[in-house]
Design an enzyme around this catalytic site. Structure first.
Site, mmCIF file in Angstrom:
data_model
loop_
_atom_site.group_PDB
_atom_site.id
_atom_site.type_symbol
_atom_site.label_atom_id
_atom_site.label_comp_id
_atom_site.label_asym_id
_atom_site.label_seq_id
_atom_site.Cartn_x
_atom_site.Cartn_y
_atom_site.Cartn_z
ATOM 1 C CB VAL A 11 -0.726 0.180 1.244
ATOM 2 C CG1 VAL A 11 -1.508 1.599 1.170
ATOM 3 C CG2 VAL A 11 -1.929 -1.340 1.182
ATOM 4 C CE LYS A 203 -11.205 -5.908 4.642
ATOM 5 N NZ LYS A 203 -11.016 -7.003 3.857
HETATM 6 N N1 LIG Z 1 -2.296 -5.018 0.859
HETATM 7 C C1 LIG Z 1 -4.051 -4.534 0.788
HETATM 8 O O1 LIG Z 1 -4.530 -5.112 -0.651
HETATM 9 C C2 LIG Z 1 -4.030 -4.039 1.907
HETATM 10 C C3 LIG Z 1 -5.899 -3.514 1.812
HETATM 11 C C4 LIG Z 1 -6.475 -2.938 2.333
HETATM 12 C C5 LIG Z 1 -6.033 -2.454 3.594
HETATM 13 N N2 LIG Z 1 -4.720 -3.215 3.860
HETATM 14 C C6 LIG Z 1 -3.671 -2.440 5.157
HETATM 15 O O2 LIG Z 1 -2.243 -2.027 4.811
HETATM 16 C C7 LIG Z 1 -2.005 -2.141 5.782
HETATM 17 C C8 LIG Z 1 -0.208 -2.890 5.058
HETATM 18 O O3 LIG Z 1 -0.745 -3.326 3.996
HETATM 19 P P1 LIG Z 1 0.426 -3.817 3.291
HETATM 20 O O4 LIG Z 1 -0.074 -4.965 2.257
HETATM 21 O O5 LIG Z 1 0.629 -2.686 2.739
HETATM 22 O O6 LIG Z 1 1.253 -4.970 3.983
HETATM 23 P P2 LIG Z 1 2.835 -5.141 3.240
HETATM 24 O O7 LIG Z 1 2.940 -5.166 2.222
HETATM 25 O O8 LIG Z 1 3.246 -6.377 4.122
HETATM 26 O O9 LIG Z 1 3.407 -3.656 3.417
HETATM 27 C C9 LIG Z 1 4.181 -3.342 5.376
HETATM 28 C C10 LIG Z 1 5.524 -2.346 5.411
HETATM 29 O O10 LIG Z 1 5.631 -2.089 7.110
HETATM 30 C C11 LIG Z 1 6.449 -1.913 6.933
HETATM 31 N N3 LIG Z 1 7.086 -2.735 8.490
HETATM 32 C C12 LIG Z 1 6.663 -3.328 9.347
HETATM 33 N N4 LIG Z 1 6.775 -3.512 10.917
HETATM 34 C C13 LIG Z 1 7.346 -2.359 11.208
HETATM 35 C C14 LIG Z 1 8.222 -1.697 11.532
HETATM 36 N N5 LIG Z 1 8.240 -2.148 13.113
HETATM 37 N N6 LIG Z 1 8.498 0.467 11.483
HETATM 38 C C15 LIG Z 1 8.200 0.013 10.392
HETATM 39 N N7 LIG Z 1 8.062 -0.701 9.657
HETATM 40 C C16 LIG Z 1 7.387 -1.326 9.723
HETATM 41 C C17 LIG Z 1 7.003 -2.760 6.441
HETATM 42 O O11 LIG Z 1 8.600 -2.750 6.123
HETATM 43 P P3 LIG Z 1 9.235 -3.716 5.086
HETATM 44 O O12 LIG Z 1 9.114 -3.486 3.545
HETATM 45 O O13 LIG Z 1 11.106 -2.986 5.330
HETATM 46 O O14 LIG Z 1 9.834 -5.347 5.690
HETATM 47 C C18 LIG Z 1 6.369 -2.569 4.978
HETATM 48 O O15 LIG Z 1 6.807 -1.681 4.414
HETATM 49 C C19 LIG Z 1 -2.262 -2.918 6.670
HETATM 50 O O16 LIG Z 1 -2.920 -2.641 7.708
HETATM 51 C C20 LIG Z 1 -3.557 -3.837 5.751
HETATM 52 O O17 LIG Z 1 -4.265 -4.516 6.474
HETATM 53 C C21 LIG Z 1 -3.872 -3.640 2.369
#
Ligand SMILES: NC(=O)c1ccc[n+]([C@@H]2O[C@H](COP(=O)([O-])OP(=O)(O)OC[C@H]3O[C@@H](n4cnc5c(N)ncnc54)[C@H](OP(=O)(O)O)[C@@H]3O)[C@@H](O)[C@H]2O)c1
Length: 426
Positions: A11, A203
């Site tokens: 995201v 949700k």
């Molecule tokens: N993906 C979707 O389709 C989607 C849809 C709706 C809502 N969401 C929500 O959006 C949010 C992010 O999802 P995502 O899919 O983008 O997750 P993701 O791809 O796993 O990305 C998570 C990010 O958070 C970083 N991170 C993890 N622990 C951290 C910490 N302690 N300090 C700083 N950064 C940290 C990770 O860093 P590194 O990259 O360095 O490991 C990564 O860049 C979640 O709440 C999810 O529920 C996602």
């Protein structure tokens, strides 16, 4: 407006891409430039596929809050506890606007965070947390504000909808289709949050709060996932003119509110039955507008980032709404109705020995609980072997049905736990 992005995964990267590629368009829409000045992640060496040049890197996301150059925080890390929560709390306490996509955080701590937001006059926006790219929070909070909402329901998890659609199209069983979905990237390596209904429940809890003006109450959402849905149930559903969908349903009536997530039989000719694959859909029913339907992509880089950017634009343009549509002090708790008090029609599949008198015993049990059977079918005949007997009921209170099924399960000729799926009245 100068933005700090915490979490530069799917995201976060999507948001940076939109901000970079639509800089001029967004400036026109919110009246000021939007610039990412700081980012936070775990691994600074990772190639993110976007340029982070000129952005200050923070290993500890919370430190970003005290950077005087950062005016707005995006929390795109995830999880209801830990750094995601600490960051949002710190930012709101510092009076900095927060935009998040984190449904777990809002579902579990939404009321507490909304209180902080209000106290510190800092907006808290979370459009992407519910149904990804579908602007349902804005639609419910603002677009439908002239209505009393009686019911909101929908397909809130694309992974489950993909699995159920594929099961119907291929005739495959849950486990095989789940493996395919994992290989295609539609399901996580640990799929439990999705397939066990928790993600949809997060949700739904948020939607309930906006719809009925209640504090977010995730703990009182009844949750049943899709692991138990079998190829046989999908085939019988087809025969009865239904499809199976995992629905989140929030409904208000005189007795209180129902919040439930579970598989449902939905008639094939309804809008919701025709939402296939990874798509999400939400139906909101208002007393003056009637039924309104919203459909789109509920997840993925582009759709989710689209919703996050819409929130950023609102904040930058000064369009601020109370977190759940009304001031926190006006949110009123309403008693939750237990799922056992739900009144509806049901699909029931019984696995029994094909013996004379079995159907009579089943019918008598239903009669004793005053349950009226709408239709009953048995496929083929296999004397003294296992057969499925499938029936649908007229409206009945769920606890009466559960009593009947528990009696039937104890019959000598009963070979497996009876399977029950609620039929949605849409
Ligand atoms: N993906 C979707 O389709 C989607 C849809 C709706 C809502 N969401 C929500 O959006 C949010 C992010 O999802 P995502 O899919 O983008 O997750 P993701 O791809 O796993 O990305 C998570 C990010 O958070 C970083 N991170 C993890 N622990 C951290 C910490 N302690 N300090 C700083 N950064 C940290 C990770 O860093 P590194 O990259 O360095 O490991 C990564 O860049 C979640 O709440 C999810 O529920 C996602």
């Amino acid at each position: 407006m100068k933005i700090g992005v915490a979490g530069i995964g799917t995201v976060g990267v999507g948001v940076i891409k939109i901000l970079q590629s639509h800089a001029e368009l967004l400036k026109d829409r919110c009246g000021q430039e939007l610039e990412v000045v700081a980012v936070s992640g775990r691994d600074q060496t990772k190639d993110r596929g976007v340029s982070l040049d000129g952005m200050t890197w923070y290993t500890n996301a919370v430190d970003m809050v005290s950077d005087p150059n950062v005016e707005m925080i995006l929390e795109l890390i995830g999880g209801s506890e830990g750094v995601a929560k600490d960051l949002c709390v710190a930012a709101l306490k510092a009076g900095k606007p927060v935009v998040t996509a984190n449904k777990a955080l809002i579902a579990v701590h939404g009321t507490e965070l909304a209180t902080l937001a209000e106290k510190n006059d800092a907006p808290l926006n979370y459009e992407a947390a519910v149904a990804g790219g579908i602007p349902i929070v804005k639609a419910m909070r603002e677009g439908l504000s002239g209505n009393a909402i009686s019911r909101v329901y929908g397909i809130l998890n694309g992974t489950c909808n993909y699995i159920l659609t594929e099961m119907e199209e291929t005739g495959g069983d849950f486990d095989a289709i789940l493996s395919d979905a994992q290989a295609l990237g539609y399901a996580e390596a640990d799929p439990s949050f999705d397939v066990d209904g928790v993600d949809a429940a997060h949700k739904l809890a948020i939607l309930t709060s906006i719809a009925f003006g209640t504090p977010v109450d995730f703990d009182n959402v009844y949750i049943e996932g899709i692991r138990e849905v079998s190829a046989l149930d999908i085939a019988f559903a087809k025969e009865f003119g239904y499809r199976i969908r995992l629905l989140g349903v929030a409904r208000k009536n005189n007795g209180g509110i129902e919040q439930r997530v579970h598989p449902c039989m939905v008639r094939k000719d309804t809008a919701i039955a025709n939402v296939s694959g990874v798509f999400n859909a939400v139906v909101a029913e208002g007393d003056f507008v009637d039924s309104t339907v919203y459909e789109g992509r509920g997840a993925g880089e582009g759709p989710t980032a689209s919703a996050v950017v819409a929130d950023i634009v609102d904040v930058a343009a000064g369009r601020i709404s109370p977190t759940f549509g009304i001031p926190v002090g006006r949110l009123k708790a309403i008693p939750t109705m237990p799922v056992e008090s739900h009144v509806g029609c049901y699909y029931v599949r019984l696995t029994v020995l094909d013996l004379p008198g079995v159907i009579a015993d089943i019918s008598a049990t239903f009669r004793d609980e005053e349950i009226s059977i709408e239709s009953l079918l048995q496929h083929g005949r296999a004397p003294e072997e296992e057969v499925s007997v499938v029936l649908t009921t007229h409206e009945v209170k769920e606890d009466a049905l559960l009593r009947a099924l528990s009696k039937i399960e104890k019959f000598d000729h009963s070979l497996a736990k009876p399977r029950m799926i609620r039929i949605a009245k849409l």
